[in-house]
Design a protein around this motif. Structure first.
Motif, PDB file in Angstrom:
ATOM      1  N   ALA A 362       0.806  -1.215   0.000  1.00 18.01           N
ATOM      2  CA  ALA A 362       0.000   0.000   0.000  1.00 18.01           C
ATOM      3  C   ALA A 362       0.845   1.273   0.000  1.00 18.01           C
ATOM      4  O   ALA A 362       0.381   2.330  -0.434  1.00 18.01           O
ATOM      5  CB  ALA A 362      -0.922   0.004   1.227  1.00 18.01           C
ATOM      6  N   ARG A 363       2.103   1.180   0.463  1.00 19.54           N
ATOM      7  CA  ARG A 363       2.942   2.383   0.576  1.00 19.54           C
ATOM      8  C   ARG A 363       3.759   2.675  -0.678  1.00 19.54           C
ATOM      9  O   ARG A 363       4.127   3.826  -0.930  1.00 19.54           O
ATOM     10  CB  ARG A 363       3.905   2.231   1.757  1.00 19.54           C
ATOM     11  N   GLU A 364       4.056   1.650  -1.455  1.00 24.30           N
ATOM     12  CA  GLU A 364       4.999   1.822  -2.561  1.00 24.30           C
ATOM     13  C   GLU A 364       4.445   2.746  -3.652  1.00 24.30           C
ATOM     14  O   GLU A 364       3.303   2.613  -4.080  1.00 24.30           O
ATOM     15  CB  GLU A 364       5.348   0.469  -3.163  1.00 24.30           C
ATOM     16  N   ARG A 365       5.287   3.675  -4.112  1.00 20.39           N
ATOM     17  CA  ARG A 365       4.919   4.546  -5.238  1.00 20.39           C
ATOM     18  C   ARG A 365       6.073   4.738  -6.223  1.00 20.39           C
ATOM     19  O   ARG A 365       5.868   5.019  -7.394  1.00 20.39           O
ATOM     20  CB  ARG A 365       4.449   5.911  -4.729  1.00 20.39           C
ATOM     21  N   HIS A 366       7.317   4.610  -5.737  1.00 18.28           N
ATOM     22  CA  HIS A 366       8.470   4.887  -6.596  1.00 18.28           C
ATOM     23  C   HIS A 366       8.638   3.856  -7.709  1.00 18.28           C
ATOM     24  O   HIS A 366       9.306   4.137  -8.711  1.00 18.28           O
ATOM     25  CB  HIS A 366       9.751   4.944  -5.750  1.00 18.28           C
ATOM     26  N   ALA A 367       8.035   2.686  -7.551  1.00 17.46           N
ATOM     27  CA  ALA A 367       8.196   1.636  -8.556  1.00 17.46           C
ATOM     28  C   ALA A 367       7.286   1.842  -9.766  1.00 17.46           C
ATOM     29  O   ALA A 367       7.421   1.123 -10.760  1.00 17.46           O
ATOM     30  CB  ALA A 367       7.901   0.269  -7.930  1.00 17.46           C
ATOM     31  N   PHE A 368       6.412   2.849  -9.699  1.00 19.60           N
ATOM     32  CA  PHE A 368       5.404   3.006 -10.750  1.00 19.60           C
ATOM     33  C   PHE A 368       5.565   4.326 -11.492  1.00 19.60           C
ATOM     34  O   PHE A 368       5.905   5.354 -10.891  1.00 19.60           O
ATOM     35  CB  PHE A 368       3.998   2.942 -10.152  1.00 19.60           C
ATOM     36  N   GLU A 369       5.265   4.294 -12.782  1.00 27.13           N
ATOM     37  CA  GLU A 369       5.283   5.513 -13.579  1.00 27.13           C
ATOM     38  C   GLU A 369       4.228   6.489 -13.079  1.00 27.13           C
ATOM     39  O   GLU A 369       4.436   7.704 -13.080  1.00 27.13           O
ATOM     40  CB  GLU A 369       5.037   5.165 -15.050  1.00 27.13           C
ATOM     41  N   ASP A 370       3.079   5.946 -12.636  1.00 29.09           N
ATOM     42  CA  ASP A 370       1.991   6.788 -12.145  1.00 29.09           C
ATOM     43  C   ASP A 370       2.199   7.272 -10.711  1.00 29.09           C
ATOM     44  O   ASP A 370       1.423   8.089 -10.215  1.00 29.09           O
ATOM     45  CB  ASP A 370       0.659   6.024 -12.198  1.00 29.09           C
ATOM     46  N   GLY A 371       3.213   6.737 -10.021  1.00 27.94           N
ATOM     47  CA  GLY A 371       3.516   7.184  -8.675  1.00 27.94           C
ATOM     48  C   GLY A 371       2.340   7.103  -7.716  1.00 27.94           C
ATOM     49  O   GLY A 371       1.805   6.026  -7.456  1.00 27.94           O
ATOM     50  N   ASP A 372       1.942   8.271  -7.208  1.00 28.31           N
ATOM     51  CA  ASP A 372       0.871   8.343  -6.213  1.00 28.31           C
ATOM     52  C   ASP A 372      -0.447   7.775  -6.706  1.00 28.31           C
ATOM     53  O   ASP A 372      -1.216   7.191  -5.929  1.00 28.31           O
ATOM     54  CB  ASP A 372       0.648   9.796  -5.775  1.00 28.31           C
ATOM     55  N   LEU A 373      -0.735   7.948  -7.991  1.00 28.28           N
ATOM     56  CA  LEU A 373      -2.023   7.479  -8.514  1.00 28.28           C
ATOM     57  C   LEU A 373      -2.103   5.957  -8.451  1.00 28.28           C
ATOM     58  O   LEU A 373      -3.146   5.390  -8.096  1.00 28.28           O
ATOM     59  CB  LEU A 373      -2.223   7.976  -9.947  1.00 28.28           C
ATOM     60  N   GLN A 374      -0.982   5.282  -8.784  1.00 27.45           N
ATOM     61  CA  GLN A 374      -0.976   3.823  -8.670  1.00 27.45           C
ATOM     62  C   GLN A 374      -1.018   3.404  -7.211  1.00 27.45           C
ATOM     63  O   GLN A 374      -1.670   2.406  -6.857  1.00 27.45           O
ATOM     64  CB  GLN A 374       0.259   3.229  -9.347  1.00 27.45           C
ATOM     65  N   ARG A 375      -0.342   4.151  -6.347  1.00 28.43           N
ATOM     66  CA  ARG A 375      -0.412   3.835  -4.924  1.00 28.43           C
ATOM     67  C   ARG A 375      -1.851   3.940  -4.426  1.00 28.43           C
ATOM     68  O   ARG A 375      -2.295   3.098  -3.635  1.00 28.43           O
ATOM     69  CB  ARG A 375       0.492   4.762  -4.114  1.00 28.43           C
ATOM     70  N   ASN A 376      -2.589   4.950  -4.873  1.00 27.99           N
ATOM     71  CA  ASN A 376      -3.996   5.056  -4.497  1.00 27.99           C
ATOM     72  C   ASN A 376      -4.788   3.837  -4.934  1.00 27.99           C
ATOM     73  O   ASN A 376      -5.621   3.310  -4.186  1.00 27.99           O
ATOM     74  CB  ASN A 376      -4.626   6.311  -5.103  1.00 27.99           C
ATOM     75  N   ARG A 377      -4.515   3.381  -6.161  1.00 25.61           N
ATOM     76  CA  ARG A 377      -5.229   2.194  -6.653  1.00 25.61           C
ATOM     77  C   ARG A 377      -4.891   0.975  -5.806  1.00 25.61           C
ATOM     78  O   ARG A 377      -5.765   0.141  -5.506  1.00 25.61           O
ATOM     79  CB  ARG A 377      -4.888   1.967  -8.128  1.00 25.61           C
ATOM     80  N   ASP A 378      -3.617   0.846  -5.431  1.00 25.94           N
ATOM     81  CA  ASP A 378      -3.210  -0.295  -4.609  1.00 25.94           C
ATOM     82  C   ASP A 378      -3.807  -0.207  -3.199  1.00 25.94           C
ATOM     83  O   ASP A 378      -4.156  -1.234  -2.596  1.00 25.94           O
ATOM     84  CB  ASP A 378      -1.689  -0.381  -4.533  1.00 25.94           C
ATOM     85  N   GLN A 379      -3.911   1.006  -2.667  1.00 25.79           N
ATOM     86  CA  GLN A 379      -4.548   1.171  -1.358  1.00 25.79           C
ATOM     87  C   GLN A 379      -6.023   0.773  -1.419  1.00 25.79           C
ATOM     88  O   GLN A 379      -6.559   0.177  -0.480  1.00 25.79           O
ATOM     89  CB  GLN A 379      -4.411   2.622  -0.890  1.00 25.79           C
ATOM     90  N   GLU A 380      -6.672   1.089  -2.535  1.00 29.22           N
ATOM     91  CA  GLU A 380      -8.063   0.667  -2.721  1.00 29.22           C
ATOM     92  C   GLU A 380      -8.158  -0.858  -2.738  1.00 29.22           C
ATOM     93  O   GLU A 380      -9.096  -1.442  -2.179  1.00 29.22           O
ATOM     94  CB  GLU A 380      -8.622   1.245  -4.025  1.00 29.22           C
ATOM     95  N   LYS A 381      -7.195  -1.507  -3.400  1.00 30.90           N
ATOM     96  CA  LYS A 381      -7.189  -2.973  -3.447  1.00 30.90           C
ATOM     97  C   LYS A 381      -7.045  -3.560  -2.041  1.00 30.90           C
ATOM     98  O   LYS A 381      -7.725  -4.531  -1.687  1.00 30.90           O
ATOM     99  CB  LYS A 381      -6.035  -3.473  -4.328  1.00 30.90           C
ATOM    100  N   ILE A 382      -6.143  -2.975  -1.248  1.00 32.35           N
ATOM    101  CA  ILE A 382      -5.950  -3.450   0.122  1.00 32.35           C
ATOM    102  C   ILE A 382      -7.222  -3.273   0.933  1.00 32.35           C
ATOM    103  O   ILE A 382      -7.663  -4.195   1.654  1.00 32.35           O
ATOM    104  CB  ILE A 382      -4.778  -2.700   0.797  1.00 32.35           C
ATOM    105  N   MET A 383      -7.841  -2.097   0.835  1.00 26.96           N
ATOM    106  CA  MET A 383      -9.065  -1.835   1.598  1.00 26.96           C
ATOM    107  C   MET A 383     -10.190  -2.777   1.170  1.00 26.96           C
ATOM    108  O   MET A 383     -10.922  -3.314   2.011  1.00 26.96           O
ATOM    109  CB  MET A 383      -9.496  -0.383   1.402  1.00 26.96           C
ATOM    110  N   THR A 384     -10.330  -2.997  -0.138  1.00 26.45           N
ATOM    111  CA  THR A 384     -11.362  -3.914  -0.628  1.00 26.45           C
ATOM    112  C   THR A 384     -11.131  -5.328  -0.094  1.00 26.45           C
ATOM    113  O   THR A 384     -12.063  -5.994   0.357  1.00 26.45           O
ATOM    114  CB  THR A 384     -11.369  -3.932  -2.173  1.00 26.45           C
ATOM    115  N   ALA A 385      -9.878  -5.767  -0.128  1.00 27.72           N
ATOM    116  CA  ALA A 385      -9.549  -7.117   0.355  1.00 27.72           C
ATOM    117  C   ALA A 385      -9.839  -7.253   1.848  1.00 27.72           C
ATOM    118  O   ALA A 385     -10.347  -8.284   2.307  1.00 27.72           O
ATOM    119  CB  ALA A 385      -8.088  -7.432   0.075  1.00 27.72           C
ATOM    120  N   ILE A 386      -9.531  -6.207   2.614  1.00 29.98           N
ATOM    121  CA  ILE A 386      -9.810  -6.233   4.054  1.00 29.98           C
ATOM    122  C   ILE A 386     -11.310  -6.331   4.305  1.00 29.98           C
ATOM    123  O   ILE A 386     -11.769  -7.136   5.126  1.00 29.98           O
ATOM    124  CB  ILE A 386      -9.236  -4.977   4.736  1.00 29.98           C
TER     125      ILE A 386
END
Length: 494
Positions: A362-386
């Motif tokens: 949920a914290r990683e952003r530097h690995a993505f071209e979209d940076g924060d936007l991809q991190r937001n999407r991943d945080q949504e995935k974590i929240m949905t899974a929880i």
């Protein structure tokens, strides 16, 4: 001793146990009712059946004519009933204690302000400030006004204002009696902006300034009306009362009638206004430094929506809760590894994550071209899974004690105990299946001065106003009982 007296004495243990059992049943009934988490269709049958069984057992225990075999049976059954009631009572008591802990929303908050001086200054204590001049950054915002008033009670001083945080600090550090009043945020900013700051500056004194926290809850009937919950995830571990940057920012819209959840992510670097700092421009993440009240006010200012409630979590919450429920499953859009934190690797597609891995994901952003936007999407995935895992038919029951003990100290919400209980009872009563929708706000990258960094130009994301309006419109649709028309929807499995 006569035979009759012997018989009377032989009944004493049974009557004592019957009295103890009766008291225990009364306590159990009180705990069940007070816990207020069971809907009527479960509560009334449980109390009725256990009451009837208890009456029969009490009559058997106190009877003079009952045969020895039946007496033994009554003892065994009553001990069994007492054990079951005790086990249930302990768990319900834990539930009540847990709700008491997480609904302890702050009414008073303390902000730290630092009086700095040069490393080689002649000032040794706050008493030495008397008749001197203290530099202060920026305008007269509410926080600094309180700090100035607090300092004046300790020493008779004058204040000199400036607009260049690092320049003021360097000038002050070269003066033999120079001093400067800064907030926690500006103190942290100086550590970044002033080269070799430890060799140039030292803390003369720290002020603990009291701040009354307004109750920003806009309470509704949570089982009948839609509401928004603001999720603020702080970038720190340990006590939930610690103020820090709000790195996860999400509006969770709940419609209890249509059983829809809409998760709306807001980028941490979004430029917003600090309503308590004369509407100064800053990043959304920095609002957490000033407390949840400022975060909510900035979010409401951005969206024009009421944030009915908030939930505040931190790293400890995420790790401990996910570990307590046995981990979660997410589908990653990319194969990537983390940087700037504990090293983890994730494959594209399905990943089963424990608490540490989920936090890193949920914290990683530097690995993505979209940076924060991809991190937001991943945080949504974590929240949905929880949400999907926690609402599973057996998850909470299997991990009940672990969840309560894991999260009680690391979670805070402005929802009341009764409101949480009402939601739990609604779900238990109906067994509803919820549809989870997801959307993210977006914007354009820019460099701009922000208040918390002393107006130094840093990376921000300028909100795309059309996108913000579109996201707000979707929130209003879901709240109003209409279908979500965005792209991301997850139907919860049974």
């Amino acid at each position: 001793m006569s035979e009759k007296k012997k018989q009377d004495w032989s009944r004493v243990p049974g009557r004592i146990w019957a009295f103890i059992y009766f008291l225990g049943f009364c306590i159990f009934s009180g705990v069940v009712i007070r816990a207020n988490v069971l809907p009527g269709k479960y509560l009334y049958p449980i109390l009725t059946v256990s009451g009837i069984i208890s009456i029969v057992l009490l009559m058997m225990l106190c009877s003079r004519k009952l045969k020895r075999g039946w007496k033994i049976t009554a003892f065994v059954l009553s001990f069994l009933m007492a054990g079951i009631a005790g086990y249930a009572g302990v768990h319900l008591g834990e539930t009540a204690a847990f709700l008491g802990k997480i609904t302890r929303a702050e009414t008073v908050q303390y902000e730290k302000y630092y009086v700095l001086t040069g490393k080689n200054s002649t000032l040794k204590s706050k008493d030495d400030l008397t008749n001197g001049t203290v530099s202060v950054f920026g305008g007269k915002d509410e926080g600094y006004r309180r700090a100035e008033s607090h300092l004046k009670k300790c020493a008779s001083v004058k204040f000199l204002r400036g607009t260049n945080l690092s320049g003021m600090a360097l000038t002050m550090s070269e003066q033999p009696r120079g001093s400067m009043l800064v907030s926690t945020a500006h103190y942290q900013a100086l550590k970044v902006q002033v080269p070799e700051w430890k060799e140039k500056l030292r803390v003369l004194t720290v002020l603990q300034v009291k701040k009354d926290v307004k109750d920003l809850s806009k309470n509704v009937n949570v089982t009948e009306q839609s509401f928004n919950v603001y999720l603020s995830g702080l970038d720190t571990s340990g006590s939930i009362s610690t103020q820090s940057r709000s790195d996860v920012n999400m509006i969770i819209t709940v419609n209890p009638k249509t059983h829809q959840l809409l998760l709306t992510s807001i980028p941490r670097d979004y430029q917003i206004r600090l309503t308590e700092k004369d509407n100064a421009a800053d990043k959304l993440t920095h609002t957490g430094i000033y407390g949840i009240q400022q975060t909510l006010e900035s979010a409401e200012d951005l969206t024009g929506l009421d944030m009915n409630y908030y939930v505040k979590v931190n790293y400890s919450t995420v790790r401990r809760f996910i570990d307590a429920i046995g981990g979660i499953d997410v589908d990653s859009d990319y194969a990537f590894s983390t940087s700037g934190q504990a090293y983890h690797e994730f494959r594209k597609g399905h990943n089963h994550l424990n608490g540490d891995q989920a936090l890193a994901f949920a914290r990683e952003r530097h690995a993505f071209e979209d940076g924060d936007l991809q991190r937001n999407r991943d945080q949504e995935k974590i929240m949905t899974a929880i949400l999907e895992k926690a609402a599973g038919s057996t998850t909470i029951l299997k991990h009940y004690s672990e969840i309560l003990s894991a999260c009680g100290e690391y979670l805070e919400t402005s929802m009341s105990r009764d409101e949480i209980s009402d939601l739990v009872k609604m779900q238990l009563d109906g067994g509803y299946h919820w549809t989870i929708h997801r959307q993210s706000m977006s914007g354009e990258s820019a460099m701009a001065g922000v208040y918390s960094m002393g107006n130094q130009r840093v990376y921000v994301m300028m909100p795309d106003q059309e996108n913000v309006k579109a996201c707000v419109a979707q929130i209003r649709r879901v709240a109003g009982g209409k279908d979500f028309t965005g792209a991301k929807t997850d139907k919860k499995k049974k």
